[in-house]
Design an enzyme around this catalytic site. Structure first.
Site, PDB file in Angstrom:
ATOM      1  N   MET A   4      -8.743   7.959  -0.724  1.00  0.00           N
ATOM      2  CA  MET A   4      -9.671   8.377   0.354  1.00  0.00           C
ATOM      3  C   MET A   4     -10.204   9.919   0.087  1.00  0.00           C
ATOM      4  O   MET A   4      -9.392  10.987  -0.464  1.00  0.00           O
ATOM      5  CB  MET A   4      -9.080   8.523   1.771  1.00  0.00           C
ATOM      6  CG  MET A   4      -8.253   6.972   1.938  1.00  0.00           C
ATOM      7  SD  MET A   4      -7.536   7.075   3.453  1.00  0.00           S
ATOM      8  CE  MET A   4      -6.823   5.346   3.491  1.00  0.00           C
ATOM      9  N   MET A  15     -12.030   4.408  -1.424  1.00  0.00           N
ATOM     10  CA  MET A  15     -12.839   4.732  -0.087  1.00  0.00           C
ATOM     11  C   MET A  15     -13.418   6.025  -0.445  1.00  0.00           C
ATOM     12  O   MET A  15     -13.012   7.234   0.180  1.00  0.00           O
ATOM     13  CB  MET A  15     -11.766   4.700   1.268  1.00  0.00           C
ATOM     14  CG  MET A  15     -11.348   3.494   1.719  1.00  0.00           C
ATOM     15  SD  MET A  15      -9.794   3.241   2.360  1.00  0.00           S
ATOM     16  CE  MET A  15      -8.640   3.329   0.962  1.00  0.00           C
ATOM     17  N   ASP A  27      -4.612   3.338  -2.330  1.00  0.00           N
ATOM     18  CA  ASP A  27      -5.714   3.822  -1.522  1.00  0.00           C
ATOM     19  C   ASP A  27      -6.175   5.259  -1.767  1.00  0.00           C
ATOM     20  O   ASP A  27      -5.534   6.401  -1.375  1.00  0.00           O
ATOM     21  CB  ASP A  27      -5.115   3.728  -0.030  1.00  0.00           C
ATOM     22  CG  ASP A  27      -5.005   2.202   0.356  1.00  0.00           C
ATOM     23  OD1 ASP A  27      -6.090   1.539   0.388  1.00  0.00           O
ATOM     24  OD2 ASP A  27      -3.912   2.004   0.904  1.00  0.00           O
ATOM     25  N   GLY A  30      -9.278   3.984   6.499  1.00  0.00           N
ATOM     26  CA  GLY A  30      -9.132   5.242   6.871  1.00  0.00           C
ATOM     27  C   GLY A  30      -7.877   5.815   6.999  1.00  0.00           C
ATOM     28  O   GLY A  30      -7.256   6.863   6.803  1.00  0.00           O
ATOM     29  N   PHE A  31      -7.102   4.663   7.763  1.00  0.00           N
ATOM     30  CA  PHE A  31      -5.420   4.931   8.014  1.00  0.00           C
ATOM     31  C   PHE A  31      -4.575   3.793   7.925  1.00  0.00           C
ATOM     32  O   PHE A  31      -5.120   2.607   8.077  1.00  0.00           O
ATOM     33  CB  PHE A  31      -5.461   5.601   9.399  1.00  0.00           C
ATOM     34  CG  PHE A  31      -6.394   6.735   9.593  1.00  0.00           C
ATOM     35  CD1 PHE A  31      -5.735   8.153   9.432  1.00  0.00           C
ATOM     36  CD2 PHE A  31      -7.518   6.620  10.010  1.00  0.00           C
ATOM     37  CE1 PHE A  31      -6.761   9.258   9.568  1.00  0.00           C
ATOM     38  CE2 PHE A  31      -8.548   7.885  10.253  1.00  0.00           C
ATOM     39  CZ  PHE A  31      -7.815   9.125  10.030  1.00  0.00           C
ATOM     40  N   HIS A  75      -8.134   1.029  -4.660  1.00  0.00           N
ATOM     41  CA  HIS A  75      -9.150   0.658  -3.251  1.00  0.00           C
ATOM     42  C   HIS A  75      -9.801   1.992  -3.060  1.00  0.00           C
ATOM     43  O   HIS A  75      -9.194   2.946  -2.528  1.00  0.00           O
ATOM     44  CB  HIS A  75      -8.208   0.111  -2.168  1.00  0.00           C
ATOM     45  CG  HIS A  75      -9.200   0.192  -1.077  1.00  0.00           C
ATOM     46  ND1 HIS A  75      -8.724  -0.109   0.306  1.00  0.00           N
ATOM     47  CD2 HIS A  75     -10.512  -0.123  -0.691  1.00  0.00           C
ATOM     48  CE1 HIS A  75      -9.284   0.042   1.257  1.00  0.00           C
ATOM     49  NE2 HIS A  75     -10.762   0.138   0.484  1.00  0.00           N
ATOM     50  N   SER A 126       0.896  -1.211   0.122  1.00  0.00           N
ATOM     51  CA  SER A 126      -0.017   0.189  -0.068  1.00  0.00           C
ATOM     52  C   SER A 126       0.879   1.130  -0.002  1.00  0.00           C
ATOM     53  O   SER A 126       1.460   1.480   1.106  1.00  0.00           O
ATOM     54  CB  SER A 126      -0.841   0.011   1.257  1.00  0.00           C
ATOM     55  OG  SER A 126      -1.481   1.196   1.370  1.00  0.00           O
ATOM     56  N   MET A 133     -11.310  -5.838   4.555  1.00  0.00           N
ATOM     57  CA  MET A 133     -10.597  -4.949   5.493  1.00  0.00           C
ATOM     58  C   MET A 133     -10.331  -5.609   6.996  1.00  0.00           C
ATOM     59  O   MET A 133     -11.237  -6.044   7.438  1.00  0.00           O
ATOM     60  CB  MET A 133     -11.349  -3.677   5.749  1.00  0.00           C
ATOM     61  CG  MET A 133     -11.654  -3.043   4.525  1.00  0.00           C
ATOM     62  SD  MET A 133      -9.964  -2.362   3.775  1.00  0.00           S
ATOM     63  CE  MET A 133      -9.333  -1.346   4.891  1.00  0.00           C
ATOM     64  N   HIS A 175      -0.817  -1.354  -4.585  1.00  0.00           N
ATOM     65  CA  HIS A 175      -2.221  -1.194  -3.732  1.00  0.00           C
ATOM     66  C   HIS A 175      -2.344   0.438  -3.635  1.00  0.00           C
ATOM     67  O   HIS A 175      -1.594   1.026  -2.882  1.00  0.00           O
ATOM     68  CB  HIS A 175      -2.157  -1.789  -2.547  1.00  0.00           C
ATOM     69  CG  HIS A 175      -3.520  -1.734  -1.881  1.00  0.00           C
ATOM     70  ND1 HIS A 175      -4.688  -2.417  -2.319  1.00  0.00           N
ATOM     71  CD2 HIS A 175      -4.033  -1.007  -0.844  1.00  0.00           C
ATOM     72  CE1 HIS A 175      -5.734  -1.994  -1.336  1.00  0.00           C
ATOM     73  NE2 HIS A 175      -5.345  -1.260  -0.649  1.00  0.00           N
ATOM     74  N   GLY A 221       1.020  -1.929   3.966  1.00  0.00           N
ATOM     75  CA  GLY A 221       1.578  -0.694   3.933  1.00  0.00           C
ATOM     76  C   GLY A 221       2.781  -0.341   4.921  1.00  0.00           C
ATOM     77  O   GLY A 221       3.744  -0.431   4.586  1.00  0.00           O
ATOM     78  N   SER A 222       2.334   0.105   6.044  1.00  0.00           N
ATOM     79  CA  SER A 222       3.253   0.207   7.188  1.00  0.00           C
ATOM     80  C   SER A 222       4.430  -1.016   7.337  1.00  0.00           C
ATOM     81  O   SER A 222       5.459  -0.753   7.797  1.00  0.00           O
ATOM     82  CB  SER A 222       2.902   0.654   8.414  1.00  0.00           C
ATOM     83  OG  SER A 222       1.837  -0.450   8.818  1.00  0.00           O
ATOM     84  N   ASP A 276      -6.555  -6.613   3.731  1.00  0.00           N
ATOM     85  CA  ASP A 276      -5.948  -5.181   3.907  1.00  0.00           C
ATOM     86  C   ASP A 276      -6.090  -4.776   5.318  1.00  0.00           C
ATOM     87  O   ASP A 276      -7.219  -4.385   5.786  1.00  0.00           O
ATOM     88  CB  ASP A 276      -6.535  -4.321   3.088  1.00  0.00           C
ATOM     89  CG  ASP A 276      -6.265  -2.941   2.745  1.00  0.00           C
ATOM     90  OD1 ASP A 276      -5.059  -2.719   3.418  1.00  0.00           O
ATOM     91  OD2 ASP A 276      -6.958  -1.965   2.008  1.00  0.00           O
TER      92      ASP A 276
END
Ligand code: DX5
Ligand code: ZN
Length: 230
Positions: free
Chosen positions: A40, A72, A38, A146-147, A70, A11, A141, A36, A201-202, A179
């Site tokens: 938002m 959102m 994201d 959101g984060f 993705h 991500s 999810m 990926h 991601g992280s 995810d």
């Protein structure tokens, strides 16, 4: 239907946006296969990120890998053609964000992209009941959207098993993506529960190794090694 091959989908939400092209090149060179992406909108989710311009910029930079958008965002239909033109491979959306789920899924495919539905932790899989033949990907999810950087919600494991069975029983060629909170220490268990596509991601961009020929070789290598054990 044979199980689809495992794919790691970093991500880019956790990448360094000031050098995004280089970050994406590096993470793909490390063995991850899907980007990926994201999106938002500060409406469907309380955060604001990137849109079609950035997707288009990655394509122009030379990224040829699949880009997994993705969304959102709410509503979804207006922006779908923009992402298709910008080079999206997959476009997924949340059922709560579309008034007409079937129509949105059809729109994605008619624009030449692969379609998918995304399920929040508390969203039931019953939204798939009459549209399973219209999805190429199901995204579960394992955090609330959101984060980046949140912890994996354990109840997702049962949902993964239920979804795996749904896909296997259907005989359809559908990717099962997870995810949120995916790390080296839980990725094998997540695969065992049924996922074949792993967003991180992280868990990836938070672990660059400066000594590596490529900053992400070590962390992606560890994830692939864990997947190979299952
Ligand atoms: C959250 C996003 C995720 C997020 C995952 O709304 O959909 O893709 O970036 O981040 P990590 O892997 O850090 O949980
Ligand atoms: Zn995501």
């Amino acid at each position: 239907m044979a199980r689809l091959s495992d794919k790691i989908a970093p991500s880019i939400l956790s990448a360094d946006f000031a050098k995004l092209g280089e970050e994406v090149d590096n993470v793909l060179a490390s063995g991850a296969e899907i980007v990926h992406f994201d999106v938002m909108d500060n409406h469907y989710v309380p955060n604001l990120t990137i849109g079609p311009l950035v997707c288009d910029a990655l394509r122009k930079h030379g990224v040829t890998a699949e880009i997994d958008v993705h969304m959102m965002v709410k509503p979804v239909d207006r922006i779908i053609p923009d992402f298709a033109k910008a080079g999206a491979t997959y476009i997924t959306f949340h059922p709560e964000a579309s008034e007409h789920i079937d129509r949105s899924l059809q729109l994605i495919r008619s624009e030449g992209c692969k379609s998918g539905l995304v399920f929040n932790p508390a969203t039931p899989l019953s939204h798939l009941d009459y549209v399973l033949d219209k999805v190429d990907m199901i995204l579960l999810m394992s955090v609330n959207p959101g984060f980046g950087g949140q912890s994996f919600i354990p109840a997702t494991m049962d949902k993964l098993r239920a979804c795996r069975k749904l896909i296997d029983d259907s005989g359809l060629d559908i990717r099962l993506e997870i995810d949120g909170g995916v790390k080296v220490d839980n990725i094998a268990e997540i695969k065992a529960a049924g996922a074949d596509t792993f967003v991180a991601g992280s868990g990836i961009f938070g672990f660059p190794e400066d000594g590596d020929a490529n900053r992400y070789d070590t962390i992606v290598g560890k994830m692939l090694a864990e997947l190979a054990k299952v």
